[in-house]
Design an enzyme around this catalytic site. Structure first.
Site, PDB file in Angstrom:
ATOM      1  N   SER A   1     -13.212 103.971  -8.020  1.00 39.68           N
ATOM      2  CA  SER A   1     -12.163 102.656  -7.897  1.00 39.68           C
ATOM      3  C   SER A   1     -11.230 102.425  -9.018  1.00 39.68           C
ATOM      4  O   SER A   1      -9.995 102.676  -8.355  1.00 39.68           O
ATOM      5  CB  SER A   1     -12.986 101.786  -7.126  1.00 39.68           C
ATOM      6  OG  SER A   1     -13.457 101.137  -7.659  1.00 39.68           O
TER       7      SER A   1
ATOM      8  N   GLN B   1     -19.702 110.532 -22.759  1.00 37.87           N
ATOM      9  CA  GLN B   1     -20.811 109.454 -21.687  1.00 37.87           C
ATOM     10  C   GLN B   1     -20.619 110.435 -19.703  1.00 37.87           C
ATOM     11  O   GLN B   1     -19.720 110.876 -19.296  1.00 37.87           O
ATOM     12  CB  GLN B   1     -20.688 108.405 -21.704  1.00 37.87           C
ATOM     13  CG  GLN B   1     -19.656 107.388 -20.610  1.00 37.87           C
ATOM     14  CD  GLN B   1     -18.549 107.575 -21.081  1.00 37.87           C
ATOM     15  OE1 GLN B   1     -17.814 108.473 -22.108  1.00 37.87           O
ATOM     16  NE2 GLN B   1     -17.955 106.526 -20.701  1.00 37.87           N
TER      17      GLN B   1
ATOM     18  N   TYR C   1     -28.476  91.939 -15.338  1.00 43.02           N
ATOM     19  CA  TYR C   1     -28.169  92.905 -14.108  1.00 43.02           C
ATOM     20  C   TYR C   1     -29.616  93.519 -14.401  1.00 43.02           C
ATOM     21  O   TYR C   1     -30.723  93.697 -14.137  1.00 43.02           O
ATOM     22  CB  TYR C   1     -27.241  93.751 -13.905  1.00 43.02           C
ATOM     23  CG  TYR C   1     -27.161  94.621 -13.079  1.00 43.02           C
ATOM     24  CD1 TYR C   1     -26.644  94.781 -11.993  1.00 43.02           C
ATOM     25  CD2 TYR C   1     -27.209  96.257 -13.285  1.00 43.02           C
ATOM     26  CE1 TYR C   1     -27.168  94.956 -10.633  1.00 43.02           C
ATOM     27  CE2 TYR C   1     -27.035  97.037 -12.102  1.00 43.02           C
ATOM     28  CZ  TYR C   1     -26.819  96.811 -11.072  1.00 43.02           C
ATOM     29  OH  TYR C   1     -26.611  97.542  -9.666  1.00 43.02           O
ATOM     30  N   ASP C   2     -29.640  94.756 -16.253  1.00 40.36           N
ATOM     31  CA  ASP C   2     -30.818  95.779 -16.115  1.00 40.36           C
ATOM     32  C   ASP C   2     -32.339  94.499 -15.703  1.00 40.36           C
ATOM     33  O   ASP C   2     -33.209  95.340 -15.431  1.00 40.36           O
ATOM     34  CB  ASP C   2     -31.031  96.260 -17.285  1.00 40.36           C
ATOM     35  CG  ASP C   2     -29.667  96.719 -17.556  1.00 40.36           C
ATOM     36  OD1 ASP C   2     -28.451  96.836 -15.877  1.00 40.36           O
ATOM     37  OD2 ASP C   2     -29.403  98.199 -18.349  1.00 40.36           O
TER      38      ASP C   2
ATOM     39  N   PRO D   1     -25.117 103.402 -21.142  1.00 41.90           N
ATOM     40  CA  PRO D   1     -25.728 104.264 -20.881  1.00 41.90           C
ATOM     41  C   PRO D   1     -24.718 105.647 -21.354  1.00 41.90           C
ATOM     42  O   PRO D   1     -23.827 106.223 -20.902  1.00 41.90           O
ATOM     43  CB  PRO D   1     -26.440 104.501 -20.138  1.00 41.90           C
ATOM     44  CG  PRO D   1     -26.288 103.271 -19.304  1.00 41.90           C
ATOM     45  CD  PRO D   1     -25.075 102.605 -19.524  1.00 41.90           C
TER      46      PRO D   1
ATOM     47  N   ARG E   1     -22.394 110.242 -15.995  1.00 40.90           N
ATOM     48  CA  ARG E   1     -22.263 109.469 -14.711  1.00 40.90           C
ATOM     49  C   ARG E   1     -23.045 111.252 -13.627  1.00 40.90           C
ATOM     50  O   ARG E   1     -21.765 111.879 -13.535  1.00 40.90           O
ATOM     51  CB  ARG E   1     -21.751 108.569 -13.814  1.00 40.90           C
ATOM     52  CG  ARG E   1     -22.257 107.658 -14.826  1.00 40.90           C
ATOM     53  CD  ARG E   1     -23.136 106.824 -15.764  1.00 40.90           C
ATOM     54  NE  ARG E   1     -23.018 105.872 -16.081  1.00 40.90           N
ATOM     55  CZ  ARG E   1     -23.067 105.282 -17.426  1.00 40.90           C
ATOM     56  NH1 ARG E   1     -23.332 106.861 -18.418  1.00 40.90           N
ATOM     57  NH2 ARG E   1     -22.769 104.573 -18.119  1.00 40.90           N
TER      58      ARG E   1
HETATM   59  P1  NAD Z   1     -21.419  94.686  -4.337  1.00 43.89           P
HETATM   60  O1  NAD Z   1     -21.053  94.100  -5.112  1.00 43.89           O
HETATM   61  O2  NAD Z   1     -20.374  95.512  -3.247  1.00 43.89           O
HETATM   62  O3  NAD Z   1     -22.173  94.591  -2.753  1.00 43.89           O
HETATM   63  C1  NAD Z   1     -23.167  93.209  -3.383  1.00 43.89           C
HETATM   64  C2  NAD Z   1     -22.724  91.941  -2.440  1.00 43.89           C
HETATM   65  O4  NAD Z   1     -23.925  90.793  -2.526  1.00 43.89           O
HETATM   66  C3  NAD Z   1     -21.952  91.421  -1.874  1.00 43.89           C
HETATM   67  O5  NAD Z   1     -21.277  91.324  -0.829  1.00 43.89           O
HETATM   68  C4  NAD Z   1     -21.601  90.445  -2.846  1.00 43.89           C
HETATM   69  O6  NAD Z   1     -21.391  89.017  -2.481  1.00 43.89           O
HETATM   70  C5  NAD Z   1     -23.131  89.563  -2.296  1.00 43.89           C
HETATM   71  N1  NAD Z   1     -23.525  88.502  -2.959  1.00 43.89           N
HETATM   72  C6  NAD Z   1     -24.493  88.927  -4.216  1.00 43.89           C
HETATM   73  N2  NAD Z   1     -24.471  87.852  -4.459  1.00 43.89           N
HETATM   74  C7  NAD Z   1     -25.328  87.228  -3.559  1.00 43.89           C
HETATM   75  C8  NAD Z   1     -26.338  85.108  -3.599  1.00 43.89           C
HETATM   76  N3  NAD Z   1     -26.629  85.809  -4.145  1.00 43.89           N
HETATM   77  N4  NAD Z   1     -26.722  85.621  -2.698  1.00 43.89           N
HETATM   78  C9  NAD Z   1     -25.826  86.381  -1.098  1.00 43.89           C
HETATM   79  N5  NAD Z   1     -25.123  87.459  -1.362  1.00 43.89           N
HETATM   80  C10 NAD Z   1     -24.838  87.857  -2.861  1.00 43.89           C
HETATM   81  O7  NAD Z   1     -21.780  95.807  -4.958  1.00 43.89           O
HETATM   82  P2  NAD Z   1     -22.355  97.418  -4.039  1.00 43.89           P
HETATM   83  O8  NAD Z   1     -22.625  98.240  -4.631  1.00 43.89           O
HETATM   84  O9  NAD Z   1     -22.477  97.714  -2.089  1.00 43.89           O
HETATM   85  O10 NAD Z   1     -24.409  96.918  -4.461  1.00 43.89           O
HETATM   86  C11 NAD Z   1     -25.386  96.464  -3.406  1.00 43.89           C
HETATM   87  C12 NAD Z   1     -26.397  96.183  -4.072  1.00 43.89           C
HETATM   88  O11 NAD Z   1     -27.038  97.635  -4.092  1.00 43.89           O
HETATM   89  C13 NAD Z   1     -26.430  95.370  -5.031  1.00 43.89           C
HETATM   90  O12 NAD Z   1     -27.193  95.237  -4.977  1.00 43.89           O
HETATM   91  C14 NAD Z   1     -26.577  97.184  -6.075  1.00 43.89           C
HETATM   92  O13 NAD Z   1     -27.280  96.381  -7.211  1.00 43.89           O
HETATM   93  C15 NAD Z   1     -27.372  98.038  -5.743  1.00 43.89           C
HETATM   94  N6  NAD Z   1     -26.943  99.364  -6.608  1.00 43.89           N
HETATM   95  C16 NAD Z   1     -25.697  99.477  -6.285  1.00 43.89           C
HETATM   96  C17 NAD Z   1     -24.781 100.799  -6.810  1.00 43.89           C
HETATM   97  C18 NAD Z   1     -24.335 101.756  -6.574  1.00 43.89           C
HETATM   98  O14 NAD Z   1     -23.992 102.682  -6.543  1.00 43.89           O
HETATM   99  N7  NAD Z   1     -23.051 100.997  -5.754  1.00 43.89           N
HETATM  100  C19 NAD Z   1     -26.222 101.305  -7.898  1.00 43.89           C
HETATM  101  C20 NAD Z   1     -27.280 100.916  -7.958  1.00 43.89           C
HETATM  102  C21 NAD Z   1     -27.467  99.533  -7.218  1.00 43.89           C
HETATM  103  N1  UDP Z   2     -15.580 103.724 -16.896  1.00 40.72           N
HETATM  104  C1  UDP Z   2     -14.299 104.367 -17.715  1.00 40.72           C
HETATM  105  N2  UDP Z   2     -13.590 103.056 -17.371  1.00 40.72           N
HETATM  106  C2  UDP Z   2     -13.783 102.574 -16.312  1.00 40.72           C
HETATM  107  C3  UDP Z   2     -14.483 101.894 -15.927  1.00 40.72           C
HETATM  108  C4  UDP Z   2     -16.163 102.522 -16.303  1.00 40.72           C
HETATM  109  O1  UDP Z   2     -14.714 105.629 -18.830  1.00 40.72           O
HETATM  110  O2  UDP Z   2     -12.472 102.512 -16.203  1.00 40.72           O
HETATM  111  C5  UDP Z   2     -17.076 104.180 -17.714  1.00 40.72           C
HETATM  112  C6  UDP Z   2     -18.102 103.369 -17.931  1.00 40.72           C
HETATM  113  O3  UDP Z   2     -17.684 102.538 -19.820  1.00 40.72           O
HETATM  114  C7  UDP Z   2     -19.463 104.123 -18.002  1.00 40.72           C
HETATM  115  C8  UDP Z   2     -19.059 105.162 -16.485  1.00 40.72           C
HETATM  116  O4  UDP Z   2     -17.438 104.757 -16.894  1.00 40.72           O
HETATM  117  O5  UDP Z   2     -19.919 104.554 -19.328  1.00 40.72           O
HETATM  118  C9  UDP Z   2     -19.511 104.762 -15.570  1.00 40.72           C
HETATM  119  O6  UDP Z   2     -20.001 102.842 -15.319  1.00 40.72           O
HETATM  120  P1  UDP Z   2     -19.559 102.189 -13.936  1.00 40.72           P
HETATM  121  O7  UDP Z   2     -19.287 100.710 -14.378  1.00 40.72           O
HETATM  122  O8  UDP Z   2     -18.277 103.024 -13.206  1.00 40.72           O
HETATM  123  O9  UDP Z   2     -20.879 101.880 -13.719  1.00 40.72           O
HETATM  124  P2  UDP Z   2     -22.343 102.040 -14.726  1.00 40.72           P
HETATM  125  O10 UDP Z   2     -21.790 102.233 -15.915  1.00 40.72           O
HETATM  126  O11 UDP Z   2     -23.075 100.558 -14.373  1.00 40.72           O
HETATM  127  O12 UDP Z   2     -22.873 103.402 -14.225  1.00 40.72           O
END
Ligand code: NAD
Ligand code: UDP
Length: 337
Positions: free
Chosen positions: A204, A224, A160-161, A289, A226
């Site tokens: 969630s 940690q 991902y990163d 992180p 966020r």
């Molecule tokens: P999500 O998983 O709910 O949405 C991702 C969507 O992309 C889904 O509908 C999935 O079916 C679709 N998808 C995945 N791979 C695909 C592919 N190969 N082709 C077509 N569709 C594909 O996640 P989200 O939270 O809505 O995130 C949306 C975007 O924002 C992502 O790119 C994510 O990396 C970025 N983002 C979100 C957050 C956050 O906190 N929600 C933080 C950082 C970055």
């Molecule tokens: N986390 C947690 N319990 C859970 C899910 C996540 O303690 O059931 C922690 C996770 O280890 C991280 C933080 O909550 O430190 C945020 O996690 P999330 O997966 O929401 O996002 P990201 O780590 O990608 O920022």
């Protein structure tokens, strides 16, 4: 760039102002974005492989005769005439993006490449949903856009990163080489209605666990941090970035700088739901992180944007959403896959 593309057939009853492709539009953030763009009178075509997103998120958009969706994986090249492109396609929750790391990486690299080629072909402005994960486990706090980050290139989060880092590089390379009009947002942890109950991200998980009276699973000791942004604030930030005048040739952080420990978040959700759940501790995931907070100086200065929704207010509507979801019959909750 001469390769055979699958031409996507789109079933649209009417034509809006601009023709906008939202890749990943059936996901959590994508569905909110589609809704905003449709309400502004645009044609919106959601292209999604329905891996983590689903019909549940976009069903209410079918009442717009300017909305259509196509099931397609952006890793596969395709053709679609458009004026603007938003790329949100990528699983965002660690358990989901780690389930198929190769495909996550390919979604970011090949998927972004396919969308950028479309942008060249149709001279479309293109927006990339990047992430605070490009900073990895940061040594600089809070994180400004000019911090290069501290990312493990082969750990479980790398697909991902590093995928998102590569996608950023592709976007900036297409801008430099072909003059593509790009916008790149670095999103910090965002939450709200339409996250899946089984999404796996912290808000969630905690809300669903609290509402069901199950143990709240804090990973590690909960120290940690966020910084959580409510979805409406984020979508406003997207909008200001996409439609700002003049090129913005750096990534822009969008997030809420109010930083919380995960332990404090668990306590707050227990209090707000009136739950009898206990907090239990699970091992901290590898490369989790330690701290994260956006420096939003650039968004404030360039876009006049700052978040307006406090965590407790955002949690109130998120809790109400999950209460409603959990009251529905299980089969109704099924995600199209
Ligand atoms: P999500 O998983 O709910 O949405 C991702 C969507 O992309 C889904 O509908 C999935 O079916 C679709 N998808 C995945 N791979 C695909 C592919 N190969 N082709 C077509 N569709 C594909 O996640 P989200 O939270 O809505 O995130 C949306 C975007 O924002 C992502 O790119 C994510 O990396 C970025 N983002 C979100 C957050 C956050 O906190 N929600 C933080 C950082 C970055
Ligand atoms: N986390 C947690 N319990 C859970 C899910 C996540 O303690 O059931 C922690 C996770 O280890 C991280 C933080 O909550 O430190 C945020 O996690 P999330 O997966 O929401 O996002 P990201 O780590 O990608 O920022």
């Amino acid at each position: 760039m001469g390769k055979a593309y699958k031409s996507l057939s789109v079933n649209l009853k009417n034509k809006g102002n601009r023709r906008i492709l939202v890749a990943g539009g059936a996901g959590f953030l994508g569905s909110h974005l589609c809704e905003r763009l449709l309400k502004e009178g645009n044609t919106v075509i959601c292209v999604d492989n329905f891996s983590t997103g689903g019909m549940d998120n976009i069903h209410h958009l079918l009442r717009f005769d300017t909305f259509s969706f196509v099931r397609h994986d952006i890793v596969e090249p395709f053709d679609l005439a458009v004026d603007e492109i938003y790329n949100l396609a990528c699983p965002a929750s660690p358990p989901h993006y780690q389930a198929d790391p190769v495909h996550t990486l390919m979604t970011n690299v090949l998927g972004s490449l396919n969308l950028l080629k479309l942008a060249v072909r149709y001279k479309a402005r293109i927006f990339q949903a990047s992430t605070s994960e490009v900073y990895g486990d940061p040594h600089v706090h809070p994180q400004p856009e000019n911090y290069w980050g501290n990312v493990n290139s082969f750990g479980p989060r790398a697909c991902y990163d590093e995928g998102k880092r590569s996608a950023e590089t592709l976007f900036f390379s297409f801008h430099q080489q072909y003059g593509v009009d790009i916008r790149v947002v670095r999103i910090f942890n965002t939450y709200g209605p339409r996250m899946r109950p089984d999404d796996g991200r912290v808000i969630s998980n905690f809300v669903v666990q609290a509402l069901k009276g199950e143990d709240i699973t804090v990973y590690g000791d909960g120290s940690q941090t966020r910084s959580f942004c409510y979805v409406d604030d984020l979508i406003e930030g997207f909008h200001r970035l996409m439609y700002s005048q003049g090129p913005i040739t750096t990534p822009v952080n969008i997030g809420n700088p109010c930083e919380f420990t995960i332990g404090a978040l668990a306590e707050q959700i227990i209090t707000m739901t009136g739950s009898s759940s206990r907090i239990v501790h699970h091992p901290l995931p590898v490369d989790d992180p330690r701290q994260r907070q956006p420096d939003i100086t650039m968004a404030k200065r360039r876009l006049g944007w700052a978040p307006t929704i406090a965590l407790k207010d955002g949690l109130k509507s998120t809790i109400a959403y999950f209460e409603n979801q959990l009251a529905r019959p299980a089969k109704e909750l099924a995600v199209v896959a």
